[in-house]
Design a protein around this motif. Structure first.
Motif, PDB file in Angstrom:
ATOM      1  N   UNK A   1       0.817  -1.221  -0.051  1.00 52.08           N
ATOM      2  CA  UNK A   1       0.253   0.035   0.292  1.00 52.08           C
ATOM      3  C   UNK A   1       0.773   1.312  -0.121  1.00 52.08           C
ATOM      4  N   UNK A   2       1.887   1.220   0.836  1.00 47.13           N
ATOM      5  CA  UNK A   2       2.888   2.421   0.760  1.00 47.13           C
ATOM      6  C   UNK A   2       3.422   2.569  -0.616  1.00 47.13           C
ATOM      7  N   UNK A   3       3.799   1.594  -1.229  1.00 41.09           N
ATOM      8  CA  UNK A   3       4.544   1.788  -2.424  1.00 41.09           C
ATOM      9  C   UNK A   3       3.488   2.326  -3.594  1.00 41.09           C
ATOM     10  N   UNK A   4       2.101   1.938  -3.474  1.00 39.24           N
ATOM     11  CA  UNK A   4       1.192   2.545  -4.190  1.00 39.24           C
ATOM     12  C   UNK A   4       1.059   3.966  -4.114  1.00 39.24           C
ATOM     13  N   UNK A   5       1.033   4.311  -2.698  1.00 42.04           N
ATOM     14  CA  UNK A   5       0.799   5.911  -2.472  1.00 42.04           C
ATOM     15  C   UNK A   5       2.077   6.506  -2.740  1.00 42.04           C
ATOM     16  N   UNK A   6       3.371   5.888  -2.709  1.00 43.38           N
ATOM     17  CA  UNK A   6       4.505   6.556  -3.231  1.00 43.38           C
ATOM     18  C   UNK A   6       4.428   7.034  -4.828  1.00 43.38           C
ATOM     19  N   UNK A   7       4.017   5.868  -5.357  1.00 40.53           N
ATOM     20  CA  UNK A   7       3.853   5.954  -6.899  1.00 40.53           C
ATOM     21  C   UNK A   7       2.786   7.038  -7.084  1.00 40.53           C
ATOM     22  N   UNK A   8       1.819   7.139  -6.485  1.00 41.46           N
ATOM     23  CA  UNK A   8       0.778   7.998  -6.949  1.00 41.46           C
ATOM     24  C   UNK A   8       1.216   9.460  -6.848  1.00 41.46           C
ATOM     25  N   UNK A   9       2.093   9.608  -5.471  1.00 38.61           N
ATOM     26  CA  UNK A   9       2.452  10.874  -5.135  1.00 38.61           C
ATOM     27  C   UNK A   9       3.367  11.482  -6.122  1.00 38.61           C
ATOM     28  N   UNK A  10       4.356  10.587  -6.668  1.00 38.05           N
ATOM     29  CA  UNK A  10       5.189  10.787  -7.704  1.00 38.05           C
ATOM     30  C   UNK A  10       4.628  11.266  -8.953  1.00 38.05           C
ATOM     31  N   UNK A  11       3.587  10.495  -9.209  1.00 34.63           N
ATOM     32  CA  UNK A  11       3.276  10.859 -10.570  1.00 34.63           C
ATOM     33  C   UNK A  11       2.295  12.103 -10.614  1.00 34.63           C
ATOM     34  N   UNK A  12       1.735  12.467  -9.393  1.00 33.14           N
ATOM     35  CA  UNK A  12       1.080  13.561  -9.278  1.00 33.14           C
ATOM     36  C   UNK A  12       1.777  14.951  -9.017  1.00 33.14           C
ATOM     37  N   UNK A  13       3.001  14.576  -8.564  1.00 32.18           N
ATOM     38  CA  UNK A  13       3.799  15.656  -8.045  1.00 32.18           C
ATOM     39  C   UNK A  13       3.560  16.329  -6.463  1.00 32.18           C
ATOM     40  N   UNK A  14       3.286  15.287  -5.760  1.00 35.81           N
ATOM     41  CA  UNK A  14       2.954  15.629  -4.531  1.00 35.81           C
ATOM     42  C   UNK A  14       3.972  15.458  -3.613  1.00 35.81           C
ATOM     43  N   UNK A  15       4.517  16.509  -3.105  1.00 33.68           N
ATOM     44  CA  UNK A  15       5.484  16.587  -2.170  1.00 33.68           C
ATOM     45  C   UNK A  15       5.073  16.238  -0.826  1.00 33.68           C
ATOM     46  N   UNK A  16       5.984  16.388   0.284  1.00 35.25           N
ATOM     47  CA  UNK A  16       5.426  16.165   1.593  1.00 35.25           C
ATOM     48  C   UNK A  16       4.389  17.219   1.927  1.00 35.25           C
TER      49      UNK A  16
END
Length: 208
Positions: A1-16
């Motif tokens: 689940x964490x991997x999918x969240x990280x991939x989603x954040x990367x695709x959408x440019x969502x920093x911390x």
């Protein structure tokens, strides 16, 4: 689940910081719509039927006129390939798959009611009469019936209630966002931010 969240954040440019603000915004929206969320027994039963009941695998051909639909149905009855006719004549996006669409649950309101009512009465290989849709007319050919699962309602009820709640929250949040956008009267000086705002408004208008 964490991997999918990280991939989603990367695709959408969502920093911390942006990601944290997004979570806070969504949590706030869910809190605002909570008073209108009512989980009924009927909604949970419907979710059970959709997820665990039988489904119908069909191919469809969608045309602009009932005359075209009738003509294609006659061609199938005379031996023409339903798949070939779908590829050549259907105006639906499923034409690339020979008219094949996802299995239909009779309880799933995301499918047109007219289509759901017809497919449950077909035998495998049988082609329907023309079906009136919001946009055009369709003929459907039943491929097979996918049996439902043997899940006991009481055992899966908590998960179904959670699914129903999430779906109702999502619908309520989208309505709330549309209301906020419609009522907002903003003067945005930053060109990039203004473009993003106008694009969001266009997407909401298109989704109506």
């Amino acid at each position: 689940a964490q991997r999918y969240i990280n991939e989603l954040r990367e695709r959408r440019g969502l920093g911390p910081q942006r990601f944290e603000r997004l979570l806070r915004r969504n949590a706030g929206l869910r809190l605002l719509v909570q008073p209108e969320i009512v989980i009924t027994d009927a909604a949970v039963r419907q979710a059970y039927d959709i997820r665990h009941g039988p489904r119908y695998q069909v191919r469809i051909i969608v045309t602009n006129t009932v005359t075209d639909a009738q003509r294609l149905a006659r061609q199938v009855a005379e031996g023409a390939s339903f798949i070939d006719l779908a590829i050549a004549h259907s105006i639906d996006g499923s034409r690339a798959q020979g008219g094949l669409i996802d299995p239909i649950s009779p309880a799933d309101p995301t499918w047109p009611k007219a289509l759901r009512d017809v497919v449950v009465g077909l035998e495998p290989g049988q082609v329907s009469n023309p079906i009136a849709l919001d946009r055009g007319f369709a003929i459907a050919q039943l491929q097979r019936v996918v049996p439902g699962s043997d899940a006991i309602f009481e055992q899966v009820q908590p998960e179904l209630e959670r699914m129903v709640r999430l779906d109702m929250e999502g619908q309520a949040i989208r309505r709330l966002i549309r209301t906020i956008v419609d009522e907002a009267d903003l003067l945005i000086l930053d060109p990039a931010l203004d473009w993003s705002w106008q694009n969001q408004r266009r997407e909401l208008e298109a989704a109506r």
